[in-house]
Design an enzyme around this catalytic site. Structure first.
Site, short mmCIF file in Angstrom:
data_model
loop_
_atom_site.label_atom_id
_atom_site.label_comp_id
_atom_site.label_asym_id
_atom_site.label_seq_id
_atom_site.Cartn_x
_atom_site.Cartn_y
_atom_site.Cartn_z
N PRO A 10 6.35 -17.64 -23.42
CA PRO A 10 7.22 -16.68 -23.55
C PRO A 10 7.87 -16.65 -24.95
CG PRO A 10 7.92 -18.87 -22.50
CD PRO A 10 6.60 -18.47 -22.42
N ASN A 11 8.22 -15.28 -25.54
CA ASN A 11 8.72 -14.87 -26.87
C ASN A 11 7.74 -14.82 -27.91
OD1 ASN A 11 11.36 -14.62 -25.76
ND2 ASN A 11 11.52 -16.84 -25.59
N ARG A 18 10.53 -12.03 -35.97
CA ARG A 18 11.85 -12.56 -35.91
C ARG A 18 11.60 -13.92 -36.23
NH1 ARG A 18 13.66 -8.15 -34.94
NH2 ARG A 18 14.87 -7.53 -32.97
N TYR A 23 9.02 -19.63 -37.58
CA TYR A 23 7.39 -19.31 -37.13
C TYR A 23 6.49 -18.50 -38.11
CZ TYR A 23 9.91 -20.90 -32.87
OH TYR A 23 10.55 -21.58 -31.89
N ASN A 71 -0.34 -22.15 -26.25
CA ASN A 71 1.22 -22.65 -26.77
C ASN A 71 1.97 -21.92 -25.54
OD1 ASN A 71 3.39 -22.75 -27.91
ND2 ASN A 71 2.92 -21.59 -29.69
N ALA A 74 8.75 -22.36 -24.63
CA ALA A 74 9.67 -23.21 -24.34
C ALA A 74 9.38 -23.72 -22.91
CB ALA A 74 10.97 -22.29 -24.06
N GLU A 95 -3.05 -28.28 -26.35
CA GLU A 95 -1.60 -27.84 -26.34
C GLU A 95 -1.17 -27.57 -28.10
OE1 GLU A 95 1.45 -30.77 -25.00
OE2 GLU A 95 2.89 -29.71 -25.98
N HIS A 97 1.38 -26.12 -31.09
CA HIS A 97 2.78 -25.47 -31.29
C HIS A 97 2.85 -25.13 -32.88
CE1 HIS A 97 4.46 -26.68 -27.74
NE2 HIS A 97 3.72 -27.67 -27.59
N ARG A 104 12.39 -31.13 -34.74
CA ARG A 104 13.60 -29.93 -34.21
C ARG A 104 14.39 -30.64 -33.19
NH1 ARG A 104 10.71 -24.48 -32.79
NH2 ARG A 104 12.88 -23.91 -32.83
O1 CA2 Z 1 6.53 -24.14 -32.17
C1 CA2 Z 1 5.99 -23.55 -31.25
O2 CA2 Z 1 4.96 -23.02 -31.19
C2 CA2 Z 1 7.02 -23.61 -29.86
O3 CA2 Z 1 6.13 -23.66 -28.71
C3 CA2 Z 1 7.62 -22.20 -30.18
C4 CA2 Z 1 8.57 -21.94 -28.72
C5 CA2 Z 1 9.51 -23.07 -28.69
O4 CA2 Z 1 10.42 -22.98 -27.54
C6 CA2 Z 1 8.91 -24.61 -28.58
O5 CA2 Z 1 9.93 -25.48 -28.65
C7 CA2 Z 1 8.04 -24.75 -30.08
C8 CA2 Z 1 9.45 -20.68 -28.96
C9 CA2 Z 1 8.62 -19.36 -29.11
C10 CA2 Z 1 9.43 -18.51 -29.69
O6 CA2 Z 1 8.74 -17.44 -30.41
C11 CA2 Z 1 9.30 -16.73 -31.28
C12 CA2 Z 1 8.68 -16.20 -32.21
C13 CA2 Z 1 9.16 -15.21 -33.14
C14 CA2 Z 1 10.57 -15.25 -33.05
C15 CA2 Z 1 11.36 -15.57 -32.13
C16 CA2 Z 1 10.44 -16.28 -31.22
#
Ligand code: CA2
Length: 139
Positions: A10-11, A18, A23, A71, A74, A95, A97, A104
């Site tokens: 997700p996301n 963003r 990221y 990946n 969340a 896995e 990230h 964090r």
């Molecule tokens: O660091 C990572 O790759 C995470 O898997 C990213 C997740 C986060 O919940 C994990 O704790 C760590 C969040 C992905 C959100 O991705 C976005 C990308 C661009 C803008 C906003 C969100």
């Protein structure tokens, strides 16, 4: 050339658009291009837990793939269902990230899926995906 499936949760469709402070500003397309130098890559992204599980089931018994780079976003921190799916399939899952989750918030320090994955790569920005592919094809 070996074949690897990359799955984003997700996301992660918002990458490059963003939150560049966390990221980065690189797009997933650029990360995939780097991975494609090492292996044949299929890519899937979904914001839905069930769709991620369906994809793991679909690919996870297909030995044309060397493995899966995941990946889970969340869902990493919440999803026993994803952990069960990874445990049930035959292919190894790495896995990954983008961020170093251990620097964090505490809620991101625990992964529901690490224990059923082949290994974990975190904190190398979008290079984490390439490193995940390398781990699969070299291992
Ligand atoms: O660091 C990572 O790759 C995470 O898997 C990213 C997740 C986060 O919940 C994990 O704790 C760590 C969040 C992905 C959100 O991705 C976005 C990308 C661009 C803008 C906003 C969100």
């Amino acid at each position: 050339m070996k074949k690897v499936m990359i799955i984003n949760g997700p996301n992660l469709n918002l990458l490059g658009r963003r939150e560049p402070g966390i990221y980065g500003s690189q797009t997933m397309d650029a990360a995939l291009e780097a991975c494609e130098k090492l292996a044949e890559i299929d890519y899937f992204q979904s914001n839905h837990e069930g769709e991620l599980i369906d994809k793991l089931h679909e690919v996870g018994f297909d030995h044309n793939y060397t493995g899966i780079v995941l990946n889970a976003g969340a869902y990493t921190h919440t999803s026993l269902a994803l952990a069960d799916a990874i445990a049930a399939i035959e292919l190894p899952v790495v896995e990954v990230h983008i961020s170093n989750v251990h620097t964090r918030e505490e809620i991101r320090h625990h992964s529901m899926i690490s224990g059923v994955c082949r290994g974990v790569i975190a904190g190398f920005g979008l290079d984490s995906y390439r490193l995940g592919v390398e781990a699969l094809i070299c291992g």
